[in-house]
Design a protein around this motif. Structure first.
Motif, mmCIF file in Angstrom:
data_model
loop_
_atom_site.group_PDB
_atom_site.id
_atom_site.type_symbol
_atom_site.label_atom_id
_atom_site.label_comp_id
_atom_site.label_asym_id
_atom_site.label_seq_id
_atom_site.Cartn_x
_atom_site.Cartn_y
_atom_site.Cartn_z
ATOM 1 N N ARG A 38 -2.638 -52.208 17.061
ATOM 2 C CA ARG A 38 -3.197 -51.161 16.282
ATOM 3 C C ARG A 38 -4.676 -50.855 16.047
ATOM 4 N NH1 ARG A 38 0.472 -47.541 13.453
ATOM 5 N NH2 ARG A 38 -1.402 -47.299 12.285
ATOM 6 N N ALA A 45 -6.629 -47.700 16.607
ATOM 7 C CA ALA A 45 -6.935 -46.591 15.760
ATOM 8 C C ALA A 45 -8.129 -46.927 14.586
ATOM 9 C CB ALA A 45 -5.461 -46.532 14.919
ATOM 10 N N ALA A 96 -12.026 -43.936 -1.294
ATOM 11 C CA ALA A 96 -11.588 -42.855 -1.277
ATOM 12 C C ALA A 96 -9.767 -42.880 -0.838
ATOM 13 C CB ALA A 96 -12.295 -41.750 -0.217
ATOM 14 N N LEU A 97 -9.675 -43.662 0.143
ATOM 15 C CA LEU A 97 -8.429 -43.917 0.717
ATOM 16 C C LEU A 97 -7.728 -44.697 -0.630
ATOM 17 C CD1 LEU A 97 -7.331 -45.514 3.975
ATOM 18 C CD2 LEU A 97 -6.651 -46.945 1.988
ATOM 19 N N ARG A 112 -6.581 -46.535 8.652
ATOM 20 C CA ARG A 112 -6.573 -45.985 7.518
ATOM 21 C C ARG A 112 -5.238 -45.889 6.919
ATOM 22 N NH1 ARG A 112 -5.933 -40.068 7.531
ATOM 23 N NH2 ARG A 112 -6.906 -39.877 5.492
ATOM 24 N N ASP A 113 -4.089 -45.557 8.219
ATOM 25 C CA ASP A 113 -2.824 -45.463 7.837
ATOM 26 C C ASP A 113 -2.205 -46.703 7.358
ATOM 27 O OD1 ASP A 113 -2.579 -42.853 8.282
ATOM 28 O OD2 ASP A 113 -2.045 -42.870 10.341
ATOM 29 N N LEU A 125 -3.481 -47.878 4.057
ATOM 30 C CA LEU A 125 -2.963 -47.109 2.777
ATOM 31 C C LEU A 125 -1.410 -47.840 2.855
ATOM 32 C CD1 LEU A 125 -3.307 -44.598 1.067
ATOM 33 C CD2 LEU A 125 -1.513 -43.612 2.272
ATOM 34 N N GLN A 126 -0.769 -48.113 3.912
ATOM 35 C CA GLN A 126 0.452 -48.660 3.831
ATOM 36 C C GLN A 126 0.417 -50.037 3.075
ATOM 37 O OE1 GLN A 126 3.530 -47.679 6.290
ATOM 38 N NE2 GLN A 126 4.353 -48.565 4.186
ATOM 39 N N TYR A 130 -9.508 -39.800 13.299
ATOM 40 C CA TYR A 130 -8.443 -38.961 14.037
ATOM 41 C C TYR A 130 -7.679 -38.608 12.605
ATOM 42 C CZ TYR A 130 -4.768 -42.596 13.532
ATOM 43 O OH TYR A 130 -3.926 -43.435 13.174
ATOM 44 N N VAL A 131 -7.034 -37.310 12.800
ATOM 45 C CA VAL A 131 -5.926 -36.981 11.752
ATOM 46 C C VAL A 131 -4.749 -36.511 12.470
ATOM 47 C CG1 VAL A 131 -5.540 -35.024 10.301
ATOM 48 C CG2 VAL A 131 -7.846 -36.090 10.481
ATOM 49 N N MET A 132 -3.604 -37.167 11.775
ATOM 50 C CA MET A 132 -2.479 -37.033 12.508
ATOM 51 C C MET A 132 -1.827 -35.674 12.209
ATOM 52 S SD MET A 132 -1.145 -39.385 14.222
ATOM 53 C CE MET A 132 -1.183 -41.131 14.767
ATOM 54 N N VAL A 144 1.590 -46.701 17.852
ATOM 55 C CA VAL A 144 0.404 -45.473 17.414
ATOM 56 C C VAL A 144 -0.247 -45.049 18.745
ATOM 57 C CG1 VAL A 144 -1.373 -47.231 16.989
ATOM 58 C CG2 VAL A 144 -1.258 -45.325 15.579
ATOM 59 N N LEU A 174 -0.453 -36.399 21.368
ATOM 60 C CA LEU A 174 -1.080 -35.344 20.784
ATOM 61 C C LEU A 174 -2.346 -35.187 21.645
ATOM 62 C CD1 LEU A 174 -0.913 -36.819 17.034
ATOM 63 C CD2 LEU A 174 0.549 -35.210 18.042
ATOM 64 N N ASP A 194 -2.455 -36.437 4.060
ATOM 65 C CA ASP A 194 -3.065 -36.661 5.550
ATOM 66 C C ASP A 194 -2.824 -38.228 5.815
ATOM 67 O OD1 ASP A 194 -4.596 -36.216 7.592
ATOM 68 O OD2 ASP A 194 -6.239 -36.480 6.738
ATOM 69 N N TYR A 195 -1.812 -38.615 5.509
ATOM 70 C CA TYR A 195 -1.558 -40.019 5.989
ATOM 71 C C TYR A 195 -0.178 -40.131 6.737
ATOM 72 C CZ TYR A 195 -5.427 -41.642 2.939
ATOM 73 O OH TYR A 195 -6.496 -42.048 2.465
ATOM 74 N N HIS A 196 -0.131 -41.120 7.614
ATOM 75 C CA HIS A 196 0.995 -41.046 8.249
ATOM 76 C C HIS A 196 1.486 -42.697 8.078
ATOM 77 C CE1 HIS A 196 3.965 -40.569 11.710
ATOM 78 N NE2 HIS A 196 3.815 -41.790 11.908
ATOM 79 N N PHE A 197 2.573 -42.817 7.061
ATOM 80 C CA PHE A 197 2.918 -44.342 6.753
ATOM 81 C C PHE A 197 4.413 -43.911 6.391
ATOM 82 C CE2 PHE A 197 2.620 -44.948 2.111
ATOM 83 C CZ PHE A 197 1.939 -43.609 1.881
#
Lengths: 479, 226
Positions: free
Chosen positions: A314, A317, A325-326, A359-360, A363-364, A475-477, B85, B92, B182-185
């Protein structure tokens, strides 16, 4: 050297080749060559400084005599030379000087040796060989000089004793070298046997482990030498492999349990659906089956995700981000859920916490901790999300006023599929905290649990970047 | 909508084709890369659903790169078992507009395909959105229903904006999470539901009919009719 597990097909039929290829033999051979080379060098020096020295002394004495006698001849001619030679012979205390003066036709004018055959000697020649001195056979080293009037002067030394001494020295050097060679061979064999005796246990251990018995360890000799250090390193590696294997076994068992159980339920639901004749009941049974299947897919994906994170894949990424902020987003997402459950939700974040990460995944991790805290805290309790920079670290804490985890179980909660007894009744895969731990480790950090008195405090400690970073969304999904 | 499905697994293809047709779309199906590229280049589709690993010497990535090189702007959704990922980012980068991993729920696929199809059509920047008696002013960041102003938090505003832009379509929880937050989780529990129900209280409570509807086993939909 061949690896321990792939021995040559039949080593017995070419034992010599095997011997030559062995490291022990090569070391022994090197050892022998070094010893022989040093023995030869020592002997050569010894020879040069003893026998060689005697030869040089002889030659120097002869040359001095020749100069002296030549000067005498220049002063008084052949007539003066003969008495000089006689006088020198008379004064020769060591009884080793040799002279011979002959005239143009070869008659002996003075001297103490028989005439030598003229053809065997040339002007300016050194001659070493058997002669008759005063009628006695001996060995002389002689220099020949033709004088301008046609007469010839031979000056030399009796070197028989010196030759004997030289032979003695020569023999000593030869036998000494031979002895060194034998000692080198014996020493080499000993080195080889020593090496083999120290390497054999390592090979035996490796072979046993290759055959699947992971309990073997390399025995230590207790000498605390290089071999013991190697053995310790190998043993530490084997311990680590053992722990990993145990982990794999535990996970396999846990997968067996945590996937088999829902699979069995799913199978039951489908069989049940098969028996339904009423369309509404059939539909309900299939829907339950799909819900069960979604749970299984969730477990499966969480497992793959943990494996992916632990493999470090990972990291591609990673980008600069603002952790404050996150976490505010995480608080925003889960705060509503906490309100819904009647919990007091407190968010305590600094204005900005720049760092580099995924970041993902971050956040997870925060989401899993918040989800747990909200799930296990009874209504009326409190959940708090905080983050701060402490020295070189960034600390993210999620604390709750729930039942907490007994101290003895805190290490286990991050194991895959671990679920505390009290949580058996709540939904969850038992993978949430294992994932948090994997994310923390991916970012070079740790996950720890403490008693929040009452409740639980989970702390993710991440290394803070050394210089401040510009937060950016790399990057933004696509949504 | 005209949809092209490039998928080599027979069962998945049959199931997706059937589902899309039942939802009122026209579906062409290719079971290998070269046929898929031929169809994509010669016909005019609203959305292409593309598998990554395809037989016939051309995989989904190559197909899409070739198609994009010809200047085709048709929205493409990747449907792939490659879930890492890196694979997602590759898809993409190659020009994919969305990426859904197998196994998937058909409702999720349908919602995403319909969202992509609509995105292709409405390129012009809008400043106002309206559904029935609900009005949103994107410049003033204000919302009114029946002319009565409604106070929304910034996040609630974005949530409602997304629902209004996709009015009449099913919007799944994952789509909301990706578009609004805006999160992918994987949020574990349905945190999104809590946010939608809060929004619903502000938009629907006290009005004659509800606008935000829950679609069973799928997600939400903003629409005027009950």
């Amino acid at each position: 050297m061949s690896p321990p597990l792939t021995l040559p097909p039949d080593p017995a039929d070419r034992p010599f080749l095997r011997l030559v290829r062995s490291t022990g033999f090569k070391l022994a051979a090197l050892h022998a060559v070094l010893i022989v080379v040093s023995a030869v060098a020592l002997s050569a020096f010894f020879w040069w400084s003893t026998a060689g020295y005697l030869n040089r002394q002889t030659d120097l004495a002869v040359r001095t005599d020749v100069q002296l006698l030549t000067a005498r001849w220049h002063a008084g001619g052949t007539e003066a030379l003969a008495p000089a030679i006689e006088q020198k012979l008379a004064e020769d205390a060591d009884d080793e000087e040799i002279y011979l003066l002959t005239d143009q036709v070869g008659r002996v004018l003075a001297g103490n040796i028989e005439q030598l055959s003229p053809s065997s000697l040339h002007e300016g020649d050194w001659h070493e060989g058997p002669i008759l001195r005063d009628g006695q056979a001996t060995v002389g080293r002689i220099y020949a000089l033709d004088l301008p009037d046609g007469s010839r002067l031979l000056v030399g030394r009796d070197v028989k004793q010196r030759l004997e001494l030289r032979e003695l020295v020569g023999n000593a050097v030869l036998y000494g070298t031979l002895l060194a060679l034998i000692l080198a061979a014996i020493g080499g064999l000993l080195v080889r046997r020593l090496l083999q005796s120290r390497l054999a246990p390592v090979a035996a251990t490796a072979t046993a482990i290759g055959h699947g018995d992971l309990s073997h360890r390399v025995p230590l000799s207790g000498a605390d030498d290089d071999f013991d250090h190697l053995a310790e390193t190998v043993n530490a590696m084997l311990d680590r492999i053992g722990v990993l294997m145990d982990g794999v076994r535990e996970v396999s068992n846990a997968i067996a349990h945590d996937l088999r159980t829902p699979l069995a339920r799913l199978r039951g639901r489908l069989e049940e659906a098969l028996e339904q004749t009423d369309a509404a009941n059939l539909r309900a049974a299939v829907e339950r089956g799909i819900a069960e299947l979604d749970g299984i897919i969730g477990v499966f994906q969480a497992l793959l995700r943990i494996a992916e994170i632990e493999a470090g894949a990972r990291r591609s990424a990673f980008a600069g981000l603002d952790l404050a902020a996150l976490l505010a987003d995480a608080g925003d997402l889960y705060g509503a859920a906490a309100d819904e459950r009647g919990l007091v939700f407190v968010v305590d974040l600094p204005p900005s916490l720049p760092m580099v990460g995924d970041r993902d995944m971050l956040l997870q991790a925060a989401a899993n901790l918040l989800d747990n805290a909200i799930k296990f805290t009874p209504p009326g309790g409190q959940v708090r999300l905080a983050a701060a920079r402490r020295g070189g670290d960034i600390e993210i804490t999620v604390s709750d006023s729930g039942p907490g985890i007994p101290a003895g179980d805190r290490g286990k909660v991050v194991e895959r599929f671990y679920r505390a007894e009290a949580s058996r009744g709540t939904p969850g895969s038992g993978l949430g905290l294992a994932l948090v731990q994997a994310v923390a480790q991916l970012h070079g950090g740790t996950l720890a649990f403490e008693d929040a008195g009452p409740g639980l405090r989970a702390t993710i400690t991440l290394p803070a970047p050394e210089k401040p970073l510009e937060p950016e969304h790399a990057y933004v999904m696509a949504g | 909508m005209r949809i092209l499905l490039v998928e080599d697994d027979e069962d998945v293809a049959r199931f997706v084709t059937k589902g899309l047709r039942e939802s009122g779309h026209t579906v062409d199906h290719a079971d290998q890369g070269r046929d898929g590229l031929f169809l994509a280049a010669s016909e005019n589709y609203d959305v292409i659903v593309l598998d990554r690993m395809l037989p016939g010497g051309m995989d989904g990535l190559r197909l899409l790169e070739t198609l994009r090189a010809t200047g085709a702007k048709v929205p493409v959704l990747f449907l792939s078992a490659l879930a890492q990922v890196d694979e997602r980012v590759k898809g993409l980068k190659a020009g994919g507009d969305d990426y859904l991993t197998k196994p998937f729920a058909f409702t999720e696929l349908l919602a995403r395909v319909e969202a992509l199809g609509r995105r292709g059509r409405s390129d012009a920047p809008t400043t106002r959105l309206s559904v029935a008696d609900l009005e949103m002013d994107l410049l003033a960041r204000s919302v009114k229903r029946c002319g009565k102003p409604i106070e929304l938090q910034p996040r609630e505003f974005r949530l409602l904006e997304f629902l209004m832009r996709h009015a009449g379509q099913v919007v799944t929880r994952t789509m909301l999470l990706e578009a609004v937050w805006d999160y992918h989780f994987d949020p574990q529990t349905n945190v999104i539901d809590v946010h939608v129900s809060r929004l619903r209280q502000k938009i629907d409570r006290g009005f004659s009919f509800p606008l935000i509807h829950t679609v069973r086993n799928a997600g939400y939909m903003l629409r005027a009719e009950a």
